[in-house]
Design a protein around this motif. Structure first.
Motif, PDB file in Angstrom:
ATOM      1  N   GLU A   1      63.121  21.268 -26.527  1.00 41.19           N
ATOM      2  CA  GLU A   1      64.215  21.306 -25.558  1.00 41.19           C
ATOM      3  C   GLU A   1      64.380  19.927 -24.929  1.00 41.19           C
ATOM      4  OE1 GLU A   1      64.013  25.636 -23.582  1.00 41.19           O
ATOM      5  OE2 GLU A   1      62.101  24.537 -23.493  1.00 41.19           O
ATOM      6  N   SER A   2      65.584  19.643 -24.455  1.00 41.01           N
ATOM      7  CA  SER A   2      65.840  18.376 -23.772  1.00 41.01           C
ATOM      8  C   SER A   2      66.759  18.614 -22.583  1.00 41.01           C
ATOM      9  CB  SER A   2      66.477  17.358 -24.726  1.00 41.01           C
ATOM     10  OG  SER A   2      67.737  17.815 -25.191  1.00 41.01           O
ATOM     11  N   VAL A   3      66.643  17.728 -21.595  1.00 44.21           N
ATOM     12  CA  VAL A   3      67.450  17.840 -20.382  1.00 44.21           C
ATOM     13  C   VAL A   3      67.849  16.446 -19.938  1.00 44.21           C
ATOM     14  CG1 VAL A   3      67.487  18.545 -17.961  1.00 44.21           C
ATOM     15  CG2 VAL A   3      66.292  19.955 -19.633  1.00 44.21           C
ATOM     16  N   GLN A   4      69.098  16.293 -19.561  1.00 43.32           N
ATOM     17  CA  GLN A   4      69.566  15.095 -18.879  1.00 43.32           C
ATOM     18  C   GLN A   4      70.074  15.542 -17.524  1.00 43.32           C
ATOM     19  OE1 GLN A   4      72.629  12.894 -20.897  1.00 43.32           O
ATOM     20  NE2 GLN A   4      72.707  11.289 -19.351  1.00 43.32           N
TER      21      GLN A   4
ATOM     22  N   SER B   1      64.569  13.953 -20.126  1.00 42.27           N
ATOM     23  CA  SER B   1      63.290  14.562 -20.467  1.00 42.27           C
ATOM     24  C   SER B   1      63.402  15.365 -21.749  1.00 42.27           C
ATOM     25  CB  SER B   1      62.789  15.460 -19.329  1.00 42.27           C
ATOM     26  OG  SER B   1      63.677  16.542 -19.118  1.00 42.27           O
ATOM     27  N   GLY B   2      62.304  15.417 -22.459  1.00 43.15           N
ATOM     28  CA  GLY B   2      62.183  16.242 -23.650  1.00 43.15           C
ATOM     29  C   GLY B   2      60.886  17.020 -23.562  1.00 43.15           C
ATOM     30  N   GLU B   3      60.875  18.217 -24.134  1.00 40.00           N
ATOM     31  CA  GLU B   3      59.689  19.061 -24.025  1.00 40.00           C
ATOM     32  C   GLU B   3      59.501  19.877 -25.294  1.00 40.00           C
ATOM     33  OE1 GLU B   3      58.055  20.691 -20.196  1.00 40.00           O
ATOM     34  OE2 GLU B   3      59.218  22.410 -20.931  1.00 40.00           O
TER      35      GLU B   3
ATOM     36  N   GLY C   1      43.431  29.280 -32.400  1.00 39.03           N
ATOM     37  CA  GLY C   1      44.374  28.203 -32.219  1.00 39.03           C
ATOM     38  C   GLY C   1      44.628  27.942 -30.746  1.00 39.03           C
ATOM     39  N   SER C   2      45.627  27.125 -30.467  1.00 38.30           N
ATOM     40  CA  SER C   2      45.923  26.715 -29.096  1.00 38.30           C
ATOM     41  C   SER C   2      47.425  26.659 -28.889  1.00 38.30           C
ATOM     42  CB  SER C   2      45.319  25.330 -28.807  1.00 38.30           C
ATOM     43  OG  SER C   2      43.936  25.289 -29.089  1.00 38.30           O
ATOM     44  N   PHE C   3      47.815  26.753 -27.636  1.00 34.07           N
ATOM     45  CA  PHE C   3      49.220  26.607 -27.279  1.00 34.07           C
ATOM     46  C   PHE C   3      49.367  25.299 -26.521  1.00 34.07           C
ATOM     47  CE2 PHE C   3      53.066  27.858 -24.692  1.00 34.07           C
ATOM     48  CZ  PHE C   3      53.935  27.879 -25.779  1.00 34.07           C
ATOM     49  N   LEU C   4      50.274  24.465 -26.992  1.00 30.08           N
ATOM     50  CA  LEU C   4      50.423  23.101 -26.484  1.00 30.08           C
ATOM     51  C   LEU C   4      51.792  22.911 -25.867  1.00 30.08           C
ATOM     52  CD1 LEU C   4      49.412  19.816 -28.238  1.00 30.08           C
ATOM     53  CD2 LEU C   4      51.806  20.152 -27.622  1.00 30.08           C
ATOM     54  N   ARG C   5      51.793  22.177 -24.775  1.00 31.36           N
ATOM     55  CA  ARG C   5      53.044  21.783 -24.139  1.00 31.36           C
ATOM     56  C   ARG C   5      53.045  20.267 -23.985  1.00 31.36           C
ATOM     57  NH1 ARG C   5      55.302  24.290 -18.450  1.00 31.36           N
ATOM     58  NH2 ARG C   5      57.446  23.538 -18.618  1.00 31.36           N
ATOM     59  N   LEU C   6      54.045  19.626 -24.546  1.00 34.84           N
ATOM     60  CA  LEU C   6      54.191  18.177 -24.465  1.00 34.84           C
ATOM     61  C   LEU C   6      55.509  17.878 -23.776  1.00 34.84           C
ATOM     62  CD1 LEU C   6      53.134  15.340 -25.404  1.00 34.84           C
ATOM     63  CD2 LEU C   6      54.594  15.654 -27.417  1.00 34.84           C
ATOM     64  N   ASN C   7      55.461  17.096 -22.721  1.00 33.73           N
ATOM     65  CA  ASN C   7      56.662  16.848 -21.937  1.00 33.73           C
ATOM     66  C   ASN C   7      56.815  15.357 -21.677  1.00 33.73           C
ATOM     67  OD1 ASN C   7      57.918  16.506 -19.013  1.00 33.73           O
ATOM     68  ND2 ASN C   7      58.709  18.429 -19.859  1.00 33.73           N
ATOM     69  N   TYR C   8      58.044  14.867 -21.759  1.00 30.57           N
ATOM     70  CA  TYR C   8      58.342  13.447 -21.596  1.00 30.57           C
ATOM     71  C   TYR C   8      59.498  13.269 -20.610  1.00 30.57           C
ATOM     72  CZ  TYR C   8      56.123  13.010 -26.220  1.00 30.57           C
ATOM     73  OH  TYR C   8      55.266  13.059 -27.281  1.00 30.57           O
ATOM     74  N   SER C   9      59.407  12.279 -19.751  1.00 32.62           N
ATOM     75  CA  SER C   9      60.584  11.978 -18.938  1.00 32.62           C
ATOM     76  C   SER C   9      60.534  10.556 -18.403  1.00 32.62           C
ATOM     77  CB  SER C   9      60.728  12.961 -17.769  1.00 32.62           C
ATOM     78  OG  SER C   9      59.770  12.678 -16.780  1.00 32.62           O
TER      79      SER C   9
END
Length: 322
Positions: free
Chosen positions: A79-82, A88-90, A197-205
């Motif tokens: 997902e992305s948001v402006q 930001s991207g996630e 396994g694992s659940f991952l969240r990667l977030n950028y802004s």
């Protein structure tokens, strides 16, 4: 990716002349490469972040349908948001590695140098300090060969926000970048899944000022005019998907690049240490080429040759320092 965009923007050029990188030379090219990197949207938007492993697993349940059925053909949601001056991207994704293995590996700030070096624009990375003083010193440049002296130097603070038996959260951040960019962050959260396994969240802004916006828009109107992201915003007359463009498209491309770098890093851990760098390079390039419309930039041999030289240069510098 933003090489030469600034050449047509006088105001941005004037602003750039007042800035100075830590390493001298090639400043304009390095600034544009920084903006290419920053357009990944690196960071944490605090209100949206899970506070513990249970909350992150709840998010996984909320996204269950999207994780099972998406254009990536794998359990991954992008997902992305402006919003205002923030991009930001996630990514949320299920990864194969058990939590104990992945969390232990990703808590190392050296691991993040290994991850970041897979990106086309990262030319150099040093993991410095210890404990609360851990940080990364990186050099951001062109997607082709470039001396470190001509790249833009950026220091990233490194913080472990939470390290629990069922939850890891960490952040890399810089308060300021060139051309008025600021609040630049990389955030990761990880929790174990009951079935393994694992659940991952990667977030950028990051936030951007006028100069950065002009440079990005100039690039997207010229060299980047044919580039798209992953979100589908419509359908063409023949029924084919129309993908998002512009700043959010740039965010989405680099968000996935960084996720694939984490995946490549974790996937090589089972190998002897000497074999891991090459496996990461090969795996990252192969993964990006599954999305050529969005992510293809270099031919395989060119990418591998460039990165092998950069890693050799980095290793030689580390050996000399010791």
């Amino acid at each position: 990716m933003l090489i030469a965009a600034i050449a047509a923007i006088t105001a941005v050029q004037e602003r750039a002349c007042r800035l100075r990188p830590v390493w001298s030379g090639g400043f304009i090219r390095s600034v544009l490469a920084w903006l290419a990197l920053a357009s990944a949207g690196l960071g944490l938007v605090a209100p949206a972040w899970a506070q513990d492993g249970a909350a992150l697993r709840v998010r996984q349940l909320e996204l269950r349908s999207a994780l099972a059925d998406n254009a990536f053909g794998r359990p991954l949601v992008l997902e992305s948001v402006q919003q205002g001056d923030r991009l930001s991207g996630e990514i949320h994704a299920v990864i194969a590695q058990p939590f104990a293995l992945a969390a232990a590996a990703l808590q190392s700030h050296q691991a993040w140098c290994d991850i970041l070096m897979l990106h086309l624009n990262v030319k150099h990375c040093l993991a410095l300090g210890a404990g609360a003083d851990r940080r990364l010193q990186i050099a951001i440049g062109r997607k082709h060969d470039q001396p470190v002296a001509d790249a833009f130097a950026l220091g990233l603070g490194y913080r472990i926000l939470a390290s629990q038996p069922d939850y890891l959260a960490l952040r890399l951040e810089a308060a300021d970048g060139p051309l008025g960019t600021r609040d630049f962050r990389i955030g990761l959260a990880l929790a174990p899944l009951p079935a393994g396994g694992s659940f991952l969240r990667l977030n950028y802004s990051y936030r951007y000022g006028l100069a950065a916006r002009l440079a990005l828009q100039g690039y997207l109107a010229t060299l980047g005019r044919d580039k798209v992201g992953f979100s589908v915003v419509g359908r063409a007359a023949d029924g084919s998907p129309v993908h998002i463009e512009g700043l959010r498209g740039a965010v989405e491309r680099n968000t996935l690049r960084y996720y694939l770098a984490i995946e490549a890093y974790l996937g090589a851990l089972a190998l002897p240490a000497a074999q891991r760098p090459e496996r990461r390079l090969q795996a990252w390039f192969d993964a990006t080429e599954r999305h050529p419309l969005q992510l293809h930039e270099l031919e395989r041999d060119d990418y591998l040759a460039m990165k092998r030289r950069e890693l050799a240069r980095l290793a030689a510098g580390s050996a000399a320092a010791n």
